[in-house]
Design a protein around this motif. Structure first.
Motif, PDB file in Angstrom:
ATOM      1  N   ASN A 190       0.867  -1.239   0.094  1.00 34.98           N
ATOM      2  CA  ASN A 190      -0.042  -0.113  -0.060  1.00 34.98           C
ATOM      3  C   ASN A 190       0.900   1.211  -0.020  1.00 34.98           C
ATOM      4  O   ASN A 190       0.584   2.349  -0.761  1.00 34.98           O
ATOM      5  N   SER A 191       1.831   1.212   0.751  1.00 38.74           N
ATOM      6  CA  SER A 191       2.995   2.642   0.892  1.00 38.74           C
ATOM      7  C   SER A 191       3.619   2.715  -0.348  1.00 38.74           C
ATOM      8  O   SER A 191       3.572   3.752  -1.120  1.00 38.74           O
ATOM      9  N   PHE A 192       4.023   1.562  -1.208  1.00 40.17           N
ATOM     10  CA  PHE A 192       4.525   1.722  -2.485  1.00 40.17           C
ATOM     11  C   PHE A 192       3.644   2.469  -3.448  1.00 40.17           C
ATOM     12  O   PHE A 192       3.889   3.059  -4.309  1.00 40.17           O
ATOM     13  N   ASN A 193       2.156   1.702  -3.438  1.00 40.33           N
ATOM     14  CA  ASN A 193       1.143   2.374  -4.428  1.00 40.33           C
ATOM     15  C   ASN A 193       0.983   3.720  -4.171  1.00 40.33           C
ATOM     16  O   ASN A 193       0.769   4.471  -5.036  1.00 40.33           O
ATOM     17  N   ILE A 194       0.947   4.187  -2.893  1.00 37.93           N
ATOM     18  CA  ILE A 194       0.788   5.519  -2.597  1.00 37.93           C
ATOM     19  C   ILE A 194       1.909   6.635  -3.091  1.00 37.93           C
ATOM     20  O   ILE A 194       1.677   7.331  -3.738  1.00 37.93           O
ATOM     21  N   ILE A 195       3.333   5.883  -2.962  1.00 39.43           N
ATOM     22  CA  ILE A 195       4.429   6.676  -3.640  1.00 39.43           C
ATOM     23  C   ILE A 195       4.176   6.890  -5.163  1.00 39.43           C
ATOM     24  O   ILE A 195       4.202   7.755  -5.755  1.00 39.43           O
ATOM     25  N   LYS A 196       3.766   5.600  -5.982  1.00 39.36           N
ATOM     26  CA  LYS A 196       3.650   5.622  -7.120  1.00 39.36           C
ATOM     27  C   LYS A 196       2.390   6.618  -7.643  1.00 39.36           C
ATOM     28  O   LYS A 196       2.770   7.534  -8.792  1.00 39.36           O
ATOM     29  N   GLN A 197       1.458   6.723  -6.759  1.00 40.79           N
ATOM     30  CA  GLN A 197       0.227   7.348  -7.439  1.00 40.79           C
ATOM     31  C   GLN A 197       0.510   9.041  -7.199  1.00 40.79           C
ATOM     32  O   GLN A 197      -0.006   9.695  -7.705  1.00 40.79           O
ATOM     33  N   ASN A 198       1.558   9.133  -6.255  1.00 37.92           N
ATOM     34  CA  ASN A 198       1.820  10.746  -5.967  1.00 37.92           C
ATOM     35  C   ASN A 198       3.113  11.101  -6.584  1.00 37.92           C
ATOM     36  O   ASN A 198       3.801  11.928  -6.106  1.00 37.92           O
ATOM     37  N   ALA A 199       3.673  10.312  -7.751  1.00 38.36           N
ATOM     38  CA  ALA A 199       4.738  10.835  -8.509  1.00 38.36           C
ATOM     39  C   ALA A 199       4.677  12.144  -8.763  1.00 38.36           C
ATOM     40  O   ALA A 199       5.664  12.893  -8.832  1.00 38.36           O
ATOM     41  N   GLY A 200       3.629  12.621  -9.175  1.00 36.39           N
ATOM     42  CA  GLY A 200       3.410  14.296  -9.601  1.00 36.39           C
ATOM     43  C   GLY A 200       3.603  14.978  -8.478  1.00 36.39           C
ATOM     44  O   GLY A 200       4.171  16.203  -8.773  1.00 36.39           O
ATOM     45  N   PHE A 201       3.019  14.703  -7.473  1.00 30.73           N
ATOM     46  CA  PHE A 201       3.125  15.572  -6.389  1.00 30.73           C
ATOM     47  C   PHE A 201       4.545  15.810  -5.830  1.00 30.73           C
ATOM     48  O   PHE A 201       5.476  16.536  -5.489  1.00 30.73           O
ATOM     49  N   ILE A 202       5.288  14.636  -5.880  1.00 29.81           N
ATOM     50  CA  ILE A 202       7.030  14.530  -5.357  1.00 29.81           C
ATOM     51  C   ILE A 202       7.714  15.385  -6.455  1.00 29.81           C
ATOM     52  O   ILE A 202       8.589  16.153  -6.185  1.00 29.81           O
ATOM     53  N   ARG A 203       7.307  15.223  -7.702  1.00 24.49           N
ATOM     54  CA  ARG A 203       7.839  15.931  -8.630  1.00 24.49           C
ATOM     55  C   ARG A 203       7.831  17.523  -8.517  1.00 24.49           C
ATOM     56  O   ARG A 203       8.744  18.236  -8.786  1.00 24.49           O
ATOM     57  N   HIS A 204       6.556  18.001  -8.263  1.00 23.52           N
ATOM     58  CA  HIS A 204       6.286  19.278  -8.140  1.00 23.52           C
ATOM     59  C   HIS A 204       7.100  19.651  -6.915  1.00 23.52           C
ATOM     60  O   HIS A 204       7.745  20.941  -6.925  1.00 23.52           O
ATOM     61  N   GLU A 205       6.984  18.853  -5.708  1.00 25.93           N
ATOM     62  CA  GLU A 205       8.015  19.495  -4.668  1.00 25.93           C
ATOM     63  C   GLU A 205       9.457  19.422  -4.883  1.00 25.93           C
ATOM     64  O   GLU A 205      10.067  20.641  -4.523  1.00 25.93           O
ATOM     65  N   LEU A 206       9.890  18.556  -5.745  1.00 22.25           N
ATOM     66  CA  LEU A 206      11.166  18.502  -6.156  1.00 22.25           C
ATOM     67  C   LEU A 206      11.481  19.710  -6.839  1.00 22.25           C
ATOM     68  O   LEU A 206      12.536  20.432  -6.756  1.00 22.25           O
ATOM     69  N   SER A 207      10.622  20.006  -7.754  1.00 20.76           N
ATOM     70  CA  SER A 207      10.876  21.377  -8.810  1.00 20.76           C
ATOM     71  C   SER A 207      11.087  22.866  -7.937  1.00 20.76           C
ATOM     72  O   SER A 207      11.442  23.787  -8.227  1.00 20.76           O
ATOM     73  N   GLN A 208      10.307  22.736  -6.654  1.00 18.15           N
ATOM     74  CA  GLN A 208      10.347  23.722  -5.753  1.00 18.15           C
ATOM     75  C   GLN A 208      11.696  24.031  -4.846  1.00 18.15           C
ATOM     76  O   GLN A 208      12.146  24.949  -4.507  1.00 18.15           O
ATOM     77  N   ILE A 209      12.444  22.671  -4.629  1.00 14.25           N
ATOM     78  CA  ILE A 209      13.655  22.521  -4.090  1.00 14.25           C
ATOM     79  C   ILE A 209      14.743  22.778  -5.196  1.00 14.25           C
ATOM     80  O   ILE A 209      15.864  23.639  -4.806  1.00 14.25           O
ATOM     81  N   MET A 210      14.824  21.986  -6.173  1.00 10.09           N
ATOM     82  CA  MET A 210      16.223  22.010  -7.088  1.00 10.09           C
ATOM     83  C   MET A 210      15.698  22.993  -8.200  1.00 10.09           C
ATOM     84  O   MET A 210      14.615  22.975  -8.838  1.00 10.09           O
TER      85      MET A 210
END
Length: 122
Positions: free
Chosen positions: A66-86
């Protein structure tokens, strides 16, 4: 990416994605497994895509999946947050893969510890 810039970027992506998952994503999804680590980030030379290898440690196999599925489904969110940092022109598309090398190593250790070195001497 084998050059030094690529290695630096991969290391930086690994560190920042791990931070995003453990802080911001965990705030959105408190049901995530306790120990989630980013074991490797392989960024393509053109920065269009990145393979992110995730290792999840949990005693409950269902919770781990379930945790891995949550991470995969939120790849866009993680990418957006990454764009704010890098501050890069292009933030790669993130493709998450489950890294099962730790489980495989534990399985091999269990098999090897089950072997009795004195059996052949009898």
């Amino acid at each position: 990416m084998k050059n030094s810039r690529g290695e630096r970027l991969s290391g930086e992506f690994q560190k920042e994605i791990s931070s995003i998952i453990s802080n911001k994503l965990r705030n959105k999804f408190p049901e995530l497994s306790a120990i989630i680590s980013v074991t490797e980030a392989d960024v393509a030379p053109d920065l269009k895509s990145a393979k992110i290898f995730i290792s999840i440690f949990d005693t409950n196999e269902e919770k781990s999946k379930n945790s891995f599925n949550i991470i995969k489904q939120n790849a866009g969110f993680i990418r957006h947050e990454l764009s704010q940092i890098m501050h890069l022109r292009t933030i790669p598309e993130l493709r998450f893969h489950l890294d099962e090398s730790m489980e495989y190593g534990a399985k091999i250790d269990k098999i090897l510890s089950g072997l009795d070195p004195n059996k052949n001497d009898e």
